[in-house]
Design a protein around this motif. Structure first.
Motif, PDB file in Angstrom:
ATOM      1  N   ALA A  80      30.429 -44.743  15.593  1.00 52.79           N
ATOM      2  CA  ALA A  80      30.780 -43.165  15.475  1.00 52.79           C
ATOM      3  C   ALA A  80      30.260 -42.244  16.459  1.00 52.79           C
ATOM      4  O   ALA A  80      29.334 -42.287  17.176  1.00 52.79           O
ATOM      5  N   LEU A  81      31.601 -41.593  16.904  1.00 56.55           N
ATOM      6  CA  LEU A  81      31.389 -40.844  18.263  1.00 56.55           C
ATOM      7  C   LEU A  81      31.324 -39.207  17.930  1.00 56.55           C
ATOM      8  O   LEU A  81      31.967 -38.938  17.168  1.00 56.55           O
ATOM      9  N   ALA A  82      30.498 -38.670  18.875  1.00 57.98           N
ATOM     10  CA  ALA A  82      30.578 -37.278  19.119  1.00 57.98           C
ATOM     11  C   ALA A  82      31.831 -36.863  19.405  1.00 57.98           C
ATOM     12  O   ALA A  82      32.386 -37.366  20.503  1.00 57.98           O
ATOM     13  N   ILE A  83      32.587 -36.036  18.782  1.00 53.99           N
ATOM     14  CA  ILE A  83      33.813 -35.436  19.087  1.00 53.99           C
ATOM     15  C   ILE A  83      33.995 -34.073  20.073  1.00 53.99           C
ATOM     16  O   ILE A  83      33.314 -33.362  19.579  1.00 53.99           O
ATOM     17  N   ASP A  84      34.543 -34.069  21.138  1.00 52.16           N
ATOM     18  CA  ASP A  84      34.271 -32.972  22.079  1.00 52.16           C
ATOM     19  C   ASP A  84      35.501 -31.914  21.667  1.00 52.16           C
ATOM     20  O   ASP A  84      35.278 -30.860  21.604  1.00 52.16           O
ATOM     21  N   VAL A  85      36.503 -32.266  21.358  1.00 49.87           N
ATOM     22  CA  VAL A  85      37.707 -31.513  20.808  1.00 49.87           C
ATOM     23  C   VAL A  85      38.538 -31.984  19.612  1.00 49.87           C
ATOM     24  O   VAL A  85      38.895 -33.196  19.657  1.00 49.87           O
ATOM     25  N   VAL A  86      38.568 -31.196  18.686  1.00 49.19           N
ATOM     26  CA  VAL A  86      39.273 -31.638  17.415  1.00 49.19           C
ATOM     27  C   VAL A  86      40.700 -30.534  17.293  1.00 49.19           C
ATOM     28  O   VAL A  86      40.458 -29.391  17.293  1.00 49.19           O
ATOM     29  N   LEU A  87      41.813 -31.336  17.733  1.00 52.77           N
ATOM     30  CA  LEU A  87      43.057 -30.422  17.726  1.00 52.77           C
ATOM     31  C   LEU A  87      43.642 -30.440  16.437  1.00 52.77           C
ATOM     32  O   LEU A  87      43.704 -31.589  15.576  1.00 52.77           O
ATOM     33  N   CYS A  88      44.254 -29.336  16.196  1.00 52.01           N
ATOM     34  CA  CYS A  88      44.875 -29.288  14.725  1.00 52.01           C
ATOM     35  C   CYS A  88      46.219 -28.677  14.930  1.00 52.01           C
ATOM     36  O   CYS A  88      46.675 -27.794  15.422  1.00 52.01           O
ATOM     37  N   HIS A  89      47.189 -29.025  13.974  1.00 53.56           N
ATOM     38  CA  HIS A  89      48.459 -28.745  13.731  1.00 53.56           C
ATOM     39  C   HIS A  89      48.852 -28.358  12.247  1.00 53.56           C
ATOM     40  O   HIS A  89      48.018 -28.779  11.348  1.00 53.56           O
ATOM     41  N   GLU A  90      49.666 -27.516  11.926  1.00 53.45           N
ATOM     42  CA  GLU A  90      50.104 -27.176  10.685  1.00 53.45           C
ATOM     43  C   GLU A  90      50.853 -28.102   9.775  1.00 53.45           C
ATOM     44  O   GLU A  90      51.005 -28.105   8.582  1.00 53.45           O
ATOM     45  N   ILE A  91      50.877 -29.460  10.034  1.00 56.33           N
ATOM     46  CA  ILE A  91      51.333 -30.649   9.071  1.00 56.33           C
ATOM     47  C   ILE A  91      50.277 -31.370   8.545  1.00 56.33           C
ATOM     48  O   ILE A  91      50.361 -31.591   7.313  1.00 56.33           O
ATOM     49  N   THR A  92      49.460 -31.764   9.323  1.00 55.85           N
ATOM     50  CA  THR A  92      48.422 -32.843   8.918  1.00 55.85           C
ATOM     51  C   THR A  92      47.310 -32.016   8.673  1.00 55.85           C
ATOM     52  O   THR A  92      46.185 -32.543   8.037  1.00 55.85           O
ATOM     53  N   THR A  93      46.868 -30.682   9.098  1.00 59.22           N
ATOM     54  CA  THR A  93      45.631 -29.961   8.634  1.00 59.22           C
ATOM     55  C   THR A  93      45.402 -29.232   7.337  1.00 59.22           C
ATOM     56  O   THR A  93      44.373 -29.564   6.994  1.00 59.22           O
ATOM     57  N   PRO A  94      46.486 -28.866   6.897  1.00 58.79           N
ATOM     58  CA  PRO A  94      46.337 -28.048   5.664  1.00 58.79           C
ATOM     59  C   PRO A  94      45.532 -28.905   4.544  1.00 58.79           C
ATOM     60  O   PRO A  94      45.045 -28.379   3.726  1.00 58.79           O
ATOM     61  N   ILE A  95      46.074 -30.031   4.413  1.00 62.60           N
ATOM     62  CA  ILE A  95      45.481 -30.838   3.328  1.00 62.60           C
ATOM     63  C   ILE A  95      44.119 -31.147   3.631  1.00 62.60           C
ATOM     64  O   ILE A  95      43.552 -31.182   2.419  1.00 62.60           O
ATOM     65  N   ALA A  96      43.860 -31.314   4.820  1.00 68.49           N
ATOM     66  CA  ALA A  96      42.416 -31.367   5.006  1.00 68.49           C
ATOM     67  C   ALA A  96      41.696 -30.109   4.540  1.00 68.49           C
ATOM     68  O   ALA A  96      40.408 -30.193   3.948  1.00 68.49           O
ATOM     69  N   ILE A  97      42.085 -28.990   5.196  1.00 69.44           N
ATOM     70  CA  ILE A  97      41.498 -27.707   4.865  1.00 69.44           C
ATOM     71  C   ILE A  97      41.435 -27.358   3.441  1.00 69.44           C
ATOM     72  O   ILE A  97      40.170 -27.139   2.758  1.00 69.44           O
TER      73      ILE A  97
END
Lengths: 174, 431
Positions: B24-41
């Protein structure tokens, strides 16, 4: 934990990609439920019809190498989940698809090519697969015929299935 | 112990090893776009966890369908937009400022050597061009990344690819990566990082390196990576100049991520580009690749130049030098999508947009649209597209349509001929 096992849908081709499992034109949906009718809609497989009677009520998919390659879309496991398919058995998976399955508390089981061949012998006679999750074993059967196989999943993948998915696991731990 | 670049990043970012072999890694940047992120939100909200681990480390863009084409895509954009505002995500790029994710995020300097990067998009491997570990993930991994800043991976194995020789006229990074995918096949790099080395890579711009790393996933690879060097320092200098006393100091710091002499590779592949022909795909898998001489003359209906693979300024230049003063063939539809507003503006200032338009191309705003058959250039059944994108899956750009993957140079001359053509047979114009 989800329930695993039941009637089998055979997808006799390697490299089935996530565009075939759920085409990009349905990625504008924001509910998993809306994906349900579109499972495997664009699959390129002679004679395959996802809506045919022998594919109804399937609970397990048996397929070949590199299943789920291509896009990272988790809509691929979701469309299976929405159709009550919680297990995919293949000789290998693309990384993201495999992880997405376990992240959803579903099973992506890798078996050696030879075992996959044995499973495919049941392709035309109607078969079910029962999974013994505690023992890492599965049994395929049709009428009086049956074959048993053992499989391996990592400790992490097992824990995800037991937790019900990665969000549950991570939220409890980190 | 000698370590690969990926092993060094894993070691430095390790948060936990919940089970042997899982990190399990600490993540420096989490990038988001409008196709795969809304369901997560929406899922986070439904769980009563509508929060983010660090708004500074989350970057978001609307890029797949922009401007929105219908109510559903408008809704996806709205969910992302409202969330970015609610969570104080300052690096959110909306219409007028938005571009293809894997072009705009590096352009903004968000990706640095040694970083861990995730995004709900398979072509996240692009960012490994900066010497980062960058992996595409699904929505659940993205959701946990947003909430916890953590992502779990298997211990990485690395394939080393040495690219040597002299790049022939008409041959570009796209041709090299297609050739590599042909050799590795579509699952030859599954669960592996693909490390690109050699004189050819050293001589490549960051844009070309991104093209190379972008298609690592088409061989199953988790991330493509290049060693960060002077070219990386130059590209990032506007963003890092206050961190180092000079470029030399920056380079010295970047070198700590280089794979060590004697580190372990699962496979080493040698590619010599001397004498190589431009490469074009012919089937429905990205490893179905031919030399151009074997496929020249195949007719096409549409030519598409753009995407996270080949929508950057040098790609537009490569195409424009063949298009200048010429017209695309009657009956062929040419579409070019500069990948970001900055690229669009620079292409305009250099006169490239005029060259495309004079040749008969439709110039669209920056978007992923056509590449995955969502908008701005969807094919009809039976149509064929010559495309600078990364996937030739059956129906990828529209149900029943076919895609030939190729470099911008091949795409440009294909547009001129209306059939797949060899750029080496065309005179390049000064642009």
């Amino acid at each position: 934990m989800k329930s695993f096992g039941g009637k089998v849908m055979f997808l006799d081709r390697a490299n089935i990609n996530t565009d075939e499992i759920i085409p990009a034109r349905y990625l504008t949906e924001i509910s998993k439920e809306a994906l349900r009718p579109h499972m495997l809609e664009d699959l390129q497989l002679d004679g395959f019809d996802p809506k045919a009677p022998n594919n109804q009520d399937a609970k397990v998919i048996v397929t070949r190498a590199n299943f789920g390659c291509g896009s990272s879309r988790e809509h691929a496991p979701w469309v299976f989940e929405m159709n009550n398919i919680n297990v995919v058995i293949a000789s290998s998976f693309a990384r993201i698809f495999r992880q997405n399955m376990f992240n959803c508390g579903m099973l992506a089981i890798e078996l050696p090519e030879a075992d996959i061949e044995k499973l495919f012998r049941y392709k035309n006679i109607g078969a079910r697969i029962d999974i013994d999750f505690d023992k890492n074993s599965l049994t395929i059967s049709s009428g009086k015929e049956s074959d048993a196989f053992s499989y391996r999943i990592s400790g992490f993948d097992r824990a995800l299935v037991e937790a019900g998915g990665w969000v549950e696991f991570a939220d409890a731990k980190y | 112990m000698a370590m690969t670049l990926a092993e060094k990043i894993f070691k430095s970012h390790l948060r936990d090893e919940p089970f042997p072999g899982t990190k399990a890694l600490a993540i420096d940047v989490v990038l988001c776009h409008e196709i795969t992120t809304p369901i997560a939100i929406n899922d986070l909200a439904a769980r009563g966890k509508d929060r983010v681990f660090d708004p500074e480390k989350i970057k978001a863009v609307i890029d797949h369908v922009t401007p929105a084409k219908d109510s559903k895509t408008a809704q996806q954009g709205k969910i992302l937009r409202d969330w970015a505002k609610r969570q104080n995500i300052r690096d959110f790029f909306d219409i007028g400022r938005n571009g293809v994710c894997h072009a705009i995020f590096p352009e903004k300097g968000f990706i640095r050597p040694g970083y861990t990067v995730i995004m709900g998009d398979s072509h996240t491997c692009t960012h490994g061009a900066f010497g980062a570990f960058a992996a595409g993930v699904g929505t659940t991994d993205l959701e946990v990344g947003i909430l916890k800043g953590v992502c779990a991976f298997r211990e990485p194995k690395t394939i080393r690819i040495n690219i040597s020789g002299a790049m022939p006229e008409g041959v570009y990074a796209k041709d090299v990566i297609l050739k590599i995918i042909k050799e590795l096949t579509v699952n030859g790099a599954t669960d592996c990082v693909m490390e690109f080395h050699g004189s050819v890579v050293k001589g490549m711009s960051m844009e070309s390196r991104m093209t190379l790393c972008n298609m690592a996933i088409e061989a199953g690879g988790t991330s493509g990576v290049c060693m960060p060097d002077e070219v990386t320092v130059d590209y990032l200098w506007p963003f890092i100049s206050s961190d180092y006393k000079d470029k030399k100091a920056g380079l010295e710091d970047f070198k700590k991520w280089w794979s060590d002499e004697g580190c372990e590779y699962v496979k080493v592949i040698e590619i010599n580009v001397s004498g190589m022909e431009p490469q074009v795909t012919y089937g429905y898998k990205p490893d179905e690749v031919k030399n151009i001489s074997e496929i020249e003359g195949a007719p096409v209906d549409q030519v598409y130049i753009g995407s996270c693979t080949n929508g950057r300024l040098e790609d537009l230049r490569a195409a424009a030098q063949y298009l200048k003063g010429r017209q695309i063939a009657p009956g062929v539809r040419g579409i070019v999508s500069p990948a970001t507003p900055k690229i669009f503006r620079e292409a305009d200032e250099e006169g490239l947009i005029k060259i495309f338009m004079d040749a008969g191309f439709c110039v669209t705003n920056p978007t992923c649209g056509a590449c995955l058959g969502m908008s701005n250039g969807v094919l009809a059944p039976g149509e064929v597209c010559a495309s600078t994108t990364n996937r030739n899956f059956n129906g990828r750009m529209g149900k029943g349509g076919m895609v030939h993957l190729m470099s911008p140079a091949v795409a440009a001359v294909t547009a001129l001929e209306g059939k797949i053509a060899d750029p080496r047979k065309f005179r390049r114009e000064g642009i």
